[in-house]
Design a protein around this motif. Structure first.
Motif, PDB file in Angstrom:
ATOM      1  N   PHE A   1       8.593  -0.914   2.210  1.00 30.79           N
ATOM      2  CA  PHE A   1       7.696  -1.620   1.297  1.00 30.79           C
ATOM      3  C   PHE A   1       6.307  -0.957   1.190  1.00 30.79           C
ATOM      4  CE2 PHE A   1       4.566  -4.648  -0.058  1.00 30.79           C
ATOM      5  CZ  PHE A   1       5.189  -5.301  -1.106  1.00 30.79           C
TER       6      PHE A   1
ATOM      7  N   PHE B   1      -6.738  -9.014  -5.273  1.00 26.32           N
ATOM      8  CA  PHE B   1      -5.569  -8.264  -5.721  1.00 26.32           C
ATOM      9  C   PHE B   1      -4.507  -9.221  -6.260  1.00 26.32           C
ATOM     10  CE2 PHE B   1      -2.457  -9.016  -2.301  1.00 26.32           C
ATOM     11  CZ  PHE B   1      -3.269  -9.535  -1.303  1.00 26.32           C
TER      12      PHE B   1
ATOM     13  N   GLY C   1       0.066  -9.344  -7.022  1.00 31.76           N
ATOM     14  CA  GLY C   1       1.361  -8.720  -6.748  1.00 31.76           C
ATOM     15  C   GLY C   1       2.392  -9.296  -7.702  1.00 31.76           C
TER      16      GLY C   1
ATOM     17  N   TYR D   1       7.067  -2.837  -7.510  1.00 33.10           N
ATOM     18  CA  TYR D   1       5.974  -3.761  -7.180  1.00 33.10           C
ATOM     19  C   TYR D   1       4.707  -3.278  -7.890  1.00 33.10           C
ATOM     20  CZ  TYR D   1       3.047  -6.769  -4.215  1.00 33.10           C
ATOM     21  OH  TYR D   1       2.173  -7.721  -3.751  1.00 33.10           O
TER      22      TYR D   1
ATOM     23  N   ARG E   1       0.716  -3.618  -8.281  1.00 32.94           N
ATOM     24  CA  ARG E   1      -0.421  -4.081  -7.495  1.00 32.94           C
ATOM     25  C   ARG E   1      -1.731  -3.887  -8.267  1.00 32.94           C
ATOM     26  NH1 ARG E   1      -1.822  -5.132  -2.195  1.00 32.94           N
ATOM     27  NH2 ARG E   1      -0.041  -6.523  -2.327  1.00 32.94           N
TER      28      ARG E   1
ATOM     29  N   TYR F   1      11.129  -6.829   1.616  1.00 35.43           N
ATOM     30  CA  TYR F   1       9.808  -6.770   2.247  1.00 35.43           C
ATOM     31  C   TYR F   1       9.909  -6.656   3.764  1.00 35.43           C
ATOM     32  CZ  TYR F   1       5.031  -8.010   3.474  1.00 35.43           C
ATOM     33  OH  TYR F   1       3.766  -8.006   3.995  1.00 35.43           O
TER      34      TYR F   1
ATOM     35  N   LYS G   1      -6.356 -14.942  -4.379  1.00 34.19           N
ATOM     36  CA  LYS G   1      -5.703 -13.804  -3.727  1.00 34.19           C
ATOM     37  C   LYS G   1      -6.765 -12.749  -3.427  1.00 34.19           C
ATOM     38  CE  LYS G   1      -1.097 -11.855  -3.854  1.00 34.19           C
ATOM     39  NZ  LYS G   1      -0.585 -12.521  -2.661  1.00 34.19           N
TER      40      LYS G   1
ATOM     41  N   TYR H   1      -6.165 -11.954   3.902  1.00 37.50           N
ATOM     42  CA  TYR H   1      -5.013 -11.253   4.486  1.00 37.50           C
ATOM     43  C   TYR H   1      -5.426 -10.447   5.718  1.00 37.50           C
ATOM     44  CZ  TYR H   1      -2.563 -12.790   0.352  1.00 37.50           C
ATOM     45  OH  TYR H   1      -1.983 -13.583  -0.619  1.00 37.50           O
TER      46      TYR H   1
ATOM     47  N   THR I   1       2.412 -14.570   4.873  1.00 41.08           N
ATOM     48  CA  THR I   1       1.784 -14.465   3.547  1.00 41.08           C
ATOM     49  C   THR I   1       2.594 -15.235   2.505  1.00 41.08           C
ATOM     50  OG1 THR I   1       3.020 -12.451   3.034  1.00 41.08           O
ATOM     51  CG2 THR I   1       0.898 -12.153   4.112  1.00 41.08           C
TER      52      THR I   1
ATOM     53  N   GLY J   1       7.537 -15.832  -1.754  1.00 44.45           N
ATOM     54  CA  GLY J   1       6.438 -14.955  -2.169  1.00 44.45           C
ATOM     55  C   GLY J   1       6.991 -13.855  -3.052  1.00 44.45           C
ATOM     56  N   THR J   2       6.103 -13.159  -3.742  1.00 43.63           N
ATOM     57  CA  THR J   2       6.572 -12.102  -4.638  1.00 43.63           C
ATOM     58  C   THR J   2       7.231 -10.976  -3.858  1.00 43.63           C
ATOM     59  OG1 THR J   2       4.970 -12.633  -6.331  1.00 43.63           O
ATOM     60  CG2 THR J   2       5.807 -10.378  -6.331  1.00 43.63           C
ATOM     61  N   ALA J   3       6.597 -10.564  -2.766  1.00 48.79           N
ATOM     62  CA  ALA J   3       7.118  -9.415  -2.022  1.00 48.79           C
ATOM     63  C   ALA J   3       8.488  -9.717  -1.425  1.00 48.79           C
ATOM     64  CB  ALA J   3       6.127  -9.011  -0.939  1.00 48.79           C
TER      65      ALA J   3
HETATM   66  C1  COI Z   1       3.092 -10.733  -2.132  1.00 49.50           C
HETATM   67  O1  COI Z   1       3.997 -11.468  -1.703  1.00 49.50           O
HETATM   68  O2  COI Z   1       3.170 -10.189  -3.248  1.00 49.50           O
HETATM   69  C2  COI Z   1       1.870 -10.530  -1.378  1.00 49.50           C
HETATM   70  O3  COI Z   1       0.860 -10.383  -1.976  1.00 49.50           O
HETATM   71  C3  COI Z   1       1.889 -10.382   0.075  1.00 49.50           C
HETATM   72  C4  COI Z   1       1.429  -9.022   0.455  1.00 49.50           C
HETATM   73  C5  COI Z   1       0.975  -9.021   1.880  1.00 49.50           C
HETATM   74  C6  COI Z   1       2.500  -7.992   0.242  1.00 49.50           C
END
Ligand code: COI
Length: 381
Positions: A44, A90, A92, A156, A158, A188, A217, A222, A255, A327-329
């Protein structure tokens, strides 16, 4: 495509007075293309596509024209406010290569809206979410060969927004840089998709608090979580279960947003997740799980707080069906154990066959990979 309505209570967007426009994009293509990684070997966030989006802002001149350029290092003054005072945020989101070979973004406007809210909370300049989304769509279109040819991987995306004020005085930034990079990703967690995790629950650390920035975010949320994460690892657990308040309310895991599928105190089958009360990140997958399960109408779906005492009681009475993070990741991540007050609480998500967790995972994947038609996706190309 849906318009999205992520709101953070108490913060209303300022009117957009000056905006950048996707129609003004300047594109400089890379001369060479890096070797694409094997979709089955992705770690990841460690490989990056050929191009990035960059948009500069100054208080004096407003937004400059958005630019897509070859991926490159940033050149920053060592005093910039992002590095000293975390004037930073940020996002994601992901692009998926569908079974029809078309590339789709999943509910991207929700990310754009949340990013705008994070910018307002960070005193960074506002932008038009629709224009940013179109710039991102164009970036993904240019780097479309970086979207993995796999239904177990994705690209992904960012977006990052940093204060670049070159001053040690703490003040609202007069310079900023918004940029977007792309990274092909697989699962992830190193263990893989839908493998379970154990959680370490200790109220001595909190992730977020009322009036804080837990619903935005921002990078500070984090980075500041790593110390607790290191204690979780030392205690033999994989992630932190973030508790909040005197009642030890469960809030998030690592997260991720958190869901509990159980028979509640009133004997009702229920899916419950903590409410967006300021300490919870308004996750896009979280919202999607709520939207899907409410549409299914098969059990009660609630946004309300659950305490550790309620969870321990439910465990003793065998009322817990499944628990999972979202979560997205990671998309969805089953929970199998919680270490709390010196005792291991077993969560029978895996023994119960991951029924709801895998049903949700597959339903989301069907939408993301274009197997199921949905107005939640935006076609890139
Ligand atoms: C996500 O799940 O997209 C996040 O932002 C967590 C990140 C630590 C990868």
């Amino acid at each position: 495509m849906e318009s999205g309505k992520h709101g953070i209570d108490g913060i209303s967007p300022k009117p957009v007075t000056e905006i950048f426009k996707a129609a003004d994009l300047q594109i400089e293509m890379a001369q060479t293309s890096a070797k694409k990684p094997d979709p089955n070997q992705l770690v990841f966030g460690t490989s990056f596509s050929d191009h990035m989006l960059m948009i500069q802002w100054t208080a004096a001149r407003g937004w400059e024209r958005p630019q897509i350029k070859p991926l490159q290092n940033l050149s920053l003054h060592p005093a910039v406010s992002a590095l000293h005072y975390s004037v930073e945020l940020f996002e994601g989101l992901k692009a998926y290569r569908g079974v029809d070979n078309k590339i789709r973004l999943f509910r991207p406007m929700l990310n754009m809206q949340r990013m705008l809210q994070s910018a307002i909370r960070s005193c960074l300049p506002v932008f038009d979410p629709k224009e940013l989304l179109e710039c991102i769509r164009k970036l993904v279109e240019i780097d479309r060969e970086w979207v993995p040819y796999s239904n177990a991987a994705s690209l992904y995306i960012r977006p990052v927004f940093i204060g670049t004020e070159p001053s040690l005085g703490l003040k609202i930034t007069t310079k900023a840089l918004l940029y977007v990079i792309l990274s092909p990703v697989g699962p992830y967690f190193t263990k893989g998709t839908l493998d379970s995790v154990s959680l370490w629950a200790d109220p001595k650390y909190v992730r977020a608090w009322k009036g804080g920035t837990g619903d935005c975010k921002v990078g500070g949320n984090y980075g500041a979580s790593l110390y607790a994460q290191s204690e979780a690892l030392a205690a033999g657990c994989q992630q932190v279960l973030w508790l909040y308040g005197d009642e030890h309310n469960i809030t998030e895991a690592g997260t991720m947003n958190l869901f509990l599928y159980w028979i509640n105190e009133n004997g009702e089958e229920e899916l419950v997740t903590p409410p967006l009360d300021g300490v919870i990140l308004p996750g896009v997958v979280r919202q999607s799980i709520l939207d899907l399960t409410r549409k299914w109408n098969q059990f009660k779906v609630e946004e309300r707080s659950v305490t550790m005492k309620e969870l321990v009681n439910a465990s003793k009475q065998n009322r817990i069906k499944e628990m999972f993070g979202s979560g997205t990741a990671c998309v969805l991540c089953p929970v199998s154990q919680i270490l709390y007050q010196g005792k291991n609480l077993h969560i029978p998500t895996m023994e119960n066959g991951l029924k709801l967790t895998s049903q949700l995972f597959e339903n989301l994947a069907d939408i993301q990979y274009g197997k199921m038609k949905s107005d939640w996706t935006l076609l890139v190309v």
